[in-house]
Motif scaffolding. Structure first.
Motif, short mmCIF file in Angstrom:
data_model
loop_
_atom_site.label_atom_id
_atom_site.label_comp_id
_atom_site.label_asym_id
_atom_site.label_seq_id
_atom_site.Cartn_x
_atom_site.Cartn_y
_atom_site.Cartn_z
N ARG A 40 0.82 -1.22 0.00
CA ARG A 40 0.00 0.00 0.00
C ARG A 40 0.85 1.26 0.00
NH1 ARG A 40 -5.32 1.30 1.25
NH2 ARG A 40 -5.69 -0.89 1.73
N PHE A 41 1.87 1.31 0.88
CA PHE A 41 2.59 2.56 1.07
C PHE A 41 3.91 2.64 0.31
CE2 PHE A 41 -0.05 2.24 4.94
CZ PHE A 41 -0.81 3.37 4.73
N VAL A 42 4.51 1.52 0.00
CA VAL A 42 5.79 1.55 -0.73
C VAL A 42 5.56 1.40 -2.22
CG1 VAL A 42 8.03 0.43 -1.02
CG2 VAL A 42 7.07 0.69 1.27
N LEU A 43 4.74 0.43 -2.61
CA LEU A 43 4.52 0.16 -4.03
C LEU A 43 3.27 0.84 -4.58
CD1 LEU A 43 5.39 -3.65 -3.98
CD2 LEU A 43 6.88 -1.74 -4.59
N ASN A 44 2.49 1.48 -3.73
CA ASN A 44 1.25 2.17 -4.14
C ASN A 44 0.30 1.26 -4.92
OD1 ASN A 44 1.23 4.63 -2.96
ND2 ASN A 44 2.28 5.68 -4.64
N SER A 45 0.28 0.00 -4.57
CA SER A 45 -0.61 -0.96 -5.21
C SER A 45 -1.12 -1.94 -4.16
CB SER A 45 0.16 -1.70 -6.31
OG SER A 45 -0.67 -2.67 -6.90
N PRO A 46 -2.14 -1.54 -3.39
CA PRO A 46 -2.59 -2.39 -2.28
C PRO A 46 -3.17 -3.72 -2.76
CG PRO A 46 -4.09 -0.55 -2.60
CD PRO A 46 -2.93 -0.32 -3.52
N LEU A 47 -2.91 -4.74 -1.97
CA LEU A 47 -3.46 -6.06 -2.24
C LEU A 47 -4.87 -6.13 -1.64
CD1 LEU A 47 -0.33 -8.18 -1.28
CD2 LEU A 47 -1.13 -7.65 -3.57
N THR A 48 -5.74 -6.86 -2.29
CA THR A 48 -7.12 -6.92 -1.81
C THR A 48 -7.33 -8.00 -0.76
OG1 THR A 48 -7.70 -8.42 -3.61
CG2 THR A 48 -8.07 -6.07 -3.98
N TRP A 49 -6.51 -9.01 -0.75
CA TRP A 49 -6.76 -10.15 0.13
C TRP A 49 -6.05 -10.08 1.47
CZ3 TRP A 49 -2.32 -12.79 1.33
CH2 TRP A 49 -1.23 -12.59 0.49
N THR A 50 -5.02 -9.25 1.61
CA THR A 50 -4.24 -9.25 2.85
C THR A 50 -5.03 -8.72 4.04
OG1 THR A 50 -3.29 -7.13 2.20
CG2 THR A 50 -1.99 -9.11 1.75
N GLU A 51 -5.88 -7.74 3.83
CA GLU A 51 -6.67 -7.19 4.93
C GLU A 51 -7.66 -8.22 5.45
OE1 GLU A 51 -10.09 -5.49 6.82
OE2 GLU A 51 -10.17 -6.03 4.70
N GLU A 52 -8.30 -8.94 4.55
CA GLU A 52 -9.25 -9.98 4.98
C GLU A 52 -8.54 -11.14 5.66
OE1 GLU A 52 -11.75 -11.12 1.75
OE2 GLU A 52 -12.96 -9.31 1.91
N LEU A 53 -7.38 -11.51 5.16
CA LEU A 53 -6.62 -12.58 5.79
C LEU A 53 -6.17 -12.18 7.19
CD1 LEU A 53 -5.31 -15.38 5.59
CD2 LEU A 53 -3.30 -14.26 4.58
N ALA A 54 -5.70 -10.95 7.35
CA ALA A 54 -5.28 -10.47 8.67
C ALA A 54 -6.47 -10.43 9.63
CB ALA A 54 -4.63 -9.10 8.54
N ARG A 55 -7.61 -9.97 9.14
CA ARG A 55 -8.81 -9.92 9.98
C ARG A 55 -9.26 -11.32 10.38
NH1 ARG A 55 -14.07 -8.06 7.59
NH2 ARG A 55 -12.66 -7.68 5.89
N LEU A 56 -9.21 -12.24 9.44
CA LEU A 56 -9.57 -13.63 9.72
C LEU A 56 -8.64 -14.22 10.79
CD1 LEU A 56 -11.24 -16.20 8.85
CD2 LEU A 56 -9.30 -16.71 7.38
N MET A 120 -24.00 -18.25 6.61
CA MET A 120 -23.03 -17.23 6.18
C MET A 120 -22.18 -17.71 5.01
SD MET A 120 -23.82 -14.69 7.96
CE MET A 120 -22.54 -13.56 7.55
N ASN A 121 -22.18 -18.99 4.75
CA ASN A 121 -21.38 -19.51 3.64
C ASN A 121 -21.91 -19.08 2.28
OD1 ASN A 121 -19.28 -20.73 4.97
ND2 ASN A 121 -20.36 -22.67 5.20
N THR A 122 -23.13 -18.56 2.22
CA THR A 122 -23.69 -18.10 0.95
C THR A 122 -23.21 -16.70 0.58
OG1 THR A 122 -25.65 -17.23 2.05
CG2 THR A 122 -25.76 -19.52 1.28
N ILE A 123 -22.58 -16.01 1.53
CA ILE A 123 -22.13 -14.63 1.30
C ILE A 123 -20.62 -14.64 1.10
CG2 ILE A 123 -22.04 -12.29 2.24
CD1 ILE A 123 -24.40 -13.18 4.08
N PRO A 124 -20.14 -14.25 -0.09
CA PRO A 124 -18.68 -14.24 -0.30
C PRO A 124 -18.05 -12.97 0.26
CG PRO A 124 -19.80 -13.66 -2.32
CD PRO A 124 -20.88 -13.97 -1.30
N LEU A 125 -16.80 -13.10 0.70
CA LEU A 125 -16.03 -11.94 1.13
C LEU A 125 -15.59 -11.17 -0.11
CD1 LEU A 125 -13.82 -13.66 3.85
CD2 LEU A 125 -15.69 -12.06 4.24
N ALA A 126 -15.46 -9.87 0.03
CA ALA A 126 -15.18 -9.01 -1.12
C ALA A 126 -13.77 -9.22 -1.69
CB ALA A 126 -15.36 -7.55 -0.74
N GLY A 127 -12.77 -9.32 -0.84
CA GLY A 127 -11.40 -9.36 -1.32
C GLY A 127 -10.93 -10.73 -1.77
N THR A 128 -11.44 -11.77 -1.14
CA THR A 128 -10.94 -13.11 -1.44
C THR A 128 -11.97 -14.02 -2.07
OG1 THR A 128 -11.55 -13.84 0.79
CG2 THR A 128 -9.30 -13.06 0.48
#
Length: 170
Positions: A40-56, A120-128
């Motif tokens: 996010r801050f060095v390459l200016n290209s944030p990954l979509t899945w890392t936030e959800e993985l960290a939260r999980l 809840m399995n019917t609802i997909p997560l946005a990033g992953t």
């Protein structure tokens, strides 16, 4: 006393797996957060899945960490007054009653929590695009481990209580 060494061996194995699982959750959490910061801050290209993985990992770590804390007696409890006011036997009886109430509650909510995970399995997560149920399956899994550990604690407390009544020193 009834020989429950097989039960103790199963619990030791489960608790060891839980310990190493929690360690791996911390490592994945730190790695995912580190990746997110770099991208996010060095390459200016944030990954979509890392936030959800960290939260999980954080949610699972909180749930399985509370299981470990309860087993080790490190969970928050307000027992200062009961330790000061109640005698040894009454305090042990109180601990048995509290543990039986916790076991009863966890057994009572086990099936509804599985149904909730399934819904809840019917609802997909946005990033992953993982099913949202992956966040919540930790509750029934951890409750199994908590119940098994509390059953062992109740058996031990009851044994010590009855041993104490026979005049043996505890």
């Amino acid at each position: 006393m009834i020989n429950v060494s097989w039960f103790n061996n199963i619990l030791k194995g489960l608790n060891k797996i839980e310990k190493y699982f929690n360690i791996s959750l911390v490592l994945v959490l730190v790695f995912a957060t580190f990746l997110q910061v770099i991208f996010r801050f060095v390459l200016n290209s944030p990954l979509t899945w890392t936030e959800e993985l960290a939260r999980l990992c954080f949610v699972w770590l909180c749930v399985f960490g509370s299981s470990m804390a309860l087993r080790q007696g490190k969970h928050i409890k307000f027992d200062y007054l009961t330790n000061k006011l109640l005698r040894y036997k009454l305090n042990r009886i109180r601990a048995i009653i509290v543990n039986i109430l916790i076991i009863s509650f966890l057994i009572y909510i086990f099936v509804p929590s599985l149904r909730y995970v399934e819904s809840m399995n019917t609802i997909p997560l946005a990033g992953t695009s993982w099913p949202t149920g992956v966040f919540f399956i930790c509750f029934p899994l951890a409750s199994i481990i908590i119940v098994l550990n509390l059953v062992k604690e109740v058996i031990t407390d009851m044994y010590l209580l009855f041993q104490d009544r026979k005049g043996s020193k505890v």
